[in-house]
Design an enzyme around this catalytic site. Structure first.
Site, short mmCIF file in Angstrom:
data_model
loop_
_atom_site.label_atom_id
_atom_site.label_comp_id
_atom_site.label_asym_id
_atom_site.label_seq_id
_atom_site.Cartn_x
_atom_site.Cartn_y
_atom_site.Cartn_z
N GLU A 41 21.02 48.65 37.47
CA GLU A 41 22.27 47.97 38.12
C GLU A 41 22.56 46.71 37.16
OE1 GLU A 41 23.24 44.66 41.36
OE2 GLU A 41 21.72 46.13 42.07
N ARG A 45 28.70 39.95 36.00
CA ARG A 45 28.39 38.38 36.22
C ARG A 45 29.08 37.91 34.63
NH1 ARG A 45 22.65 37.24 39.02
NH2 ARG A 45 23.24 38.63 40.95
N THR A 69 27.17 43.07 41.74
CA THR A 69 28.13 41.90 41.94
C THR A 69 29.60 42.09 41.74
OG1 THR A 69 26.13 40.62 40.57
CG2 THR A 69 27.94 39.32 41.32
N LYS A 129 22.67 46.73 51.02
CA LYS A 129 21.84 45.69 50.32
C LYS A 129 21.61 44.55 51.21
CE LYS A 129 22.25 42.43 46.16
NZ LYS A 129 23.10 42.43 44.96
#
Length: 207
Positions: A41, A45, A69, A129
């Site tokens: 993953e 960011r 994210t 998640k």
């Protein structure tokens, strides 16, 4: 792999990776794969995140690369366009959920409360998640909601370590965990991919 539930079955640990130098993306993915971890993953960011996804998708086809994210509809579209095979969100708004569905990719929407989890279940999502895991009650929280929400499976992420991982993986409603300890910033900065491979090999044995 067509659903979030399929995603949870890829590995006991999903590496949550922050790439600052796009040149580190492929060797990091290769190190994880060599250690026995077949999924990565890459979090959105940093400015190079989408380029990192593109490179891994092109150069390391044997690893399942996804975007983490994801916080906006546009990011969901961009990640899919970059070659991501799945999406992960820290939380979930209606617009992000709609955009994730529209990509056709499996995804793990983030939830931290019972109400958030129930709301996502109403939209047909069964794999979520749990974030931020440790700050939101940890393994004890997930254990407590397994009874009332038995149809849901989770990938807890946030503050989990190699030592705390087994307490999560032992739960019936946890399919895998997300961990950043496999690719710490200091190892990537030093380009110590052998150490990353070692950490991956240790994580691959967790159950």
């Amino acid at each position: 792999m067509t659903t979030g539930t399929d995603l949870l079955a890829l590995s006991p640990v999903m590496p949550v990776v922050v790439i600052d130098d796009v040149g580190d993306a492929v060797p990091t993915a290769r190190a994880l794969l060599a250690g026995g971890i077949g999924v990565i993953e890459l979090t959105l960011r940093t400015p190079v995140a989408l380029a990192a996804i593109e490179r891994v998708a092109a150069d390391v086809p044997d690893i399942v690369v996804g975007a983490g994210t994801v916080t906006s509809p546009e990011q969901a579209k961009q990640a899919a366009g970059a070659g991501a095979k799945f999406l992960v969100t820290p939380g979930c708004t209606d617009s992000v959920l709609d955009a994730a569905f529209a990509t056709g990719l499996p995804f793990l929407p983030g939830a931290a409360t019972v109400s958030e989890a129930m709301r996502l279940a109403e939209r047909g999502v069964s794999a979520l998640k749990f974030f931020p895991a440790e700050a939101s009650g940890g393994a004890a929280f997930l254990k407590s909601i397994a009874g009332p929400l038995p149809q849901l499976q989770f990938c807890p992420t946030g503050g989990i370590t190699a030592s705390s991982a087994p307490s999560y993986l032992a739960l019936p409603n946890v399919g895998c965990i997300g961990g950043s300890w496999l690719t710490p910033a200091k190892l990537l900065a030093a380009r110590d991919f052998a150490a990353v491979e070692k950490l991956a090999a240790e994580a691959a044995t967790l159950r």
